[in-house]
Scaffold this motif. Structure first.
Motif, PDB file in Angstrom:
ATOM      1  N   THR A 131      44.183  41.206  35.566  1.00 55.86           N
ATOM      2  CA  THR A 131      43.147  41.422  36.579  1.00 55.86           C
ATOM      3  C   THR A 131      42.310  40.148  36.662  1.00 55.86           C
ATOM      4  O   THR A 131      41.654  39.772  35.707  1.00 55.86           O
ATOM      5  N   SER A 173      42.267  48.338  32.673  1.00 53.00           N
ATOM      6  CA  SER A 173      42.937  48.890  33.850  1.00 53.00           C
ATOM      7  C   SER A 173      43.723  50.155  33.502  1.00 53.00           C
ATOM      8  O   SER A 173      43.761  51.101  34.292  1.00 53.00           O
ATOM      9  N   ASP A 181      36.544  47.411  38.221  1.00 52.82           N
ATOM     10  CA  ASP A 181      37.450  46.855  37.211  1.00 52.82           C
ATOM     11  C   ASP A 181      37.226  45.349  37.167  1.00 52.82           C
ATOM     12  O   ASP A 181      37.402  44.661  38.162  1.00 52.82           O
ATOM     13  N   ARG A 201      46.356  47.293  38.810  1.00 52.00           N
ATOM     14  CA  ARG A 201      47.387  46.470  38.136  1.00 52.00           C
ATOM     15  C   ARG A 201      47.169  46.432  36.640  1.00 52.00           C
ATOM     16  O   ARG A 201      46.076  46.176  36.154  1.00 52.00           O
TER      17      ARG A 201
END
Ligand SMILES: Nc1nc2c(ncn2[C@@H]2O[C@H](COP(=O)(O)OP(=O)(O)OP(=O)(O)O)[C@@H](O)[C@H]2O)c(=O)[nH]1
Ligand SMILES: [Mg+2]
Length: 211
Positions: free
Chosen positions: A56, A36, A71, A48
């Motif tokens: 995540t 991330s 992601d 985040r």
């Protein structure tokens, strides 16, 4: 002189045509390796990030220019999560990649360059296939062009040694090491531009093949 300008022109064309292409780029890797953070570095989009593994937990799609950035949750250990949940997340990632393989232009496998060699050796000693090795081979089997971002460069003492260690484990031929492994620091930005250019290069190569 003319060839110099021609090369410059070619370079200009190559770099400017990229935003016009629609590409899907996925980021995969163990928990807490910096996926991330890297996405934020590359795109400026806030996803985040966190100190603890398992930040995540869902597959997140981000629109960036014309591209779709995905992601992934981290696989492997996640603080406070039961083993079954970790396994479920891993299955989810595997299925997602299998189902979307033809649409994925590039996979960026992010590894923590400081921690990876030790973790890989530990798994091998237990007689298990290290999860990073398994994922790299899985992506190759699906014919998804993959670049390995060897992250946390700021913490690595001997980068060359780490890269060669990973190349041997991932079974990457010697002449493909430099284009497969890009040591970076997502936190401080080192080599992130180089990784970006490599991603673009792969997209272009792939488009060339399709046309
Ligand atoms: N020293 C150092 N720390 C980094 C680097 N990149 C990321 N980190 C740190 O690593 C931690 C995890 O970063 P994330 O980006 O949340 O990692 P992730 O892979 O998305 O983690 P999950 O979402 O849990 O799978 C954070 O504390 C980051 O600041 C780096 O290049 N160097
Ligand atoms: Mg994350």
């Amino acid at each position: 002189m003319i060839s110099f300008f021609f090369k410059l022109f070619q370079k200009f064309i190559n770099y400017t045509d990229i935003p016009l292409l629609m590409a899907t780029i996925v980021f995969v890797g163990r928990s807490n390796v910096g996926k991330s953070t890297l996405i934020y570095r590359l795109t400026g989009k806030r996803v985040r990030r966190g100190k603890r593994p398992g930040v995540t937990r869902k597959i997140i799609e981000i629109e960036w220019k014309n591209h779709k950035i995905i992601d992934m949750p981290g696989f492997g250990f996640m603080a406070g999560l039961p083993k079954e949940v970790q396994e479920r997340i891993k299955d989810e990632i595997v299925h997602f990649i299998e189902d979307n393989a033809s649409k994925i232009d590039v996979a960026v496998l992010v590894v923590d360059g400081k921690a990876a060699p030790e973790i890989i050796e530990r798994w091998e000693k237990r007689g298990e296939i290290p999860i990073d090795v398994e994922f790299y081979q899985f992506l190759r089997e699906l014919n998804i062009p993959t670049v390995v971002a060897v992250n946390k460069l700021d913490k690595i003492k001997n980068v060359q040694r780490v890269v060669h260690f990973l190349a041997e484990k991932f079974e990457v031929p010697w002449d493909e090491i430099d284009k497969t492994f890009i040591p970076i620091s997502a936190k401080f930005g080192d080599n992130v531009e180089k990784l970006k250019n490599r991603i673009y290069e792969i997209i272009r190569e792939r488009r060339g093949q399709r046309e």
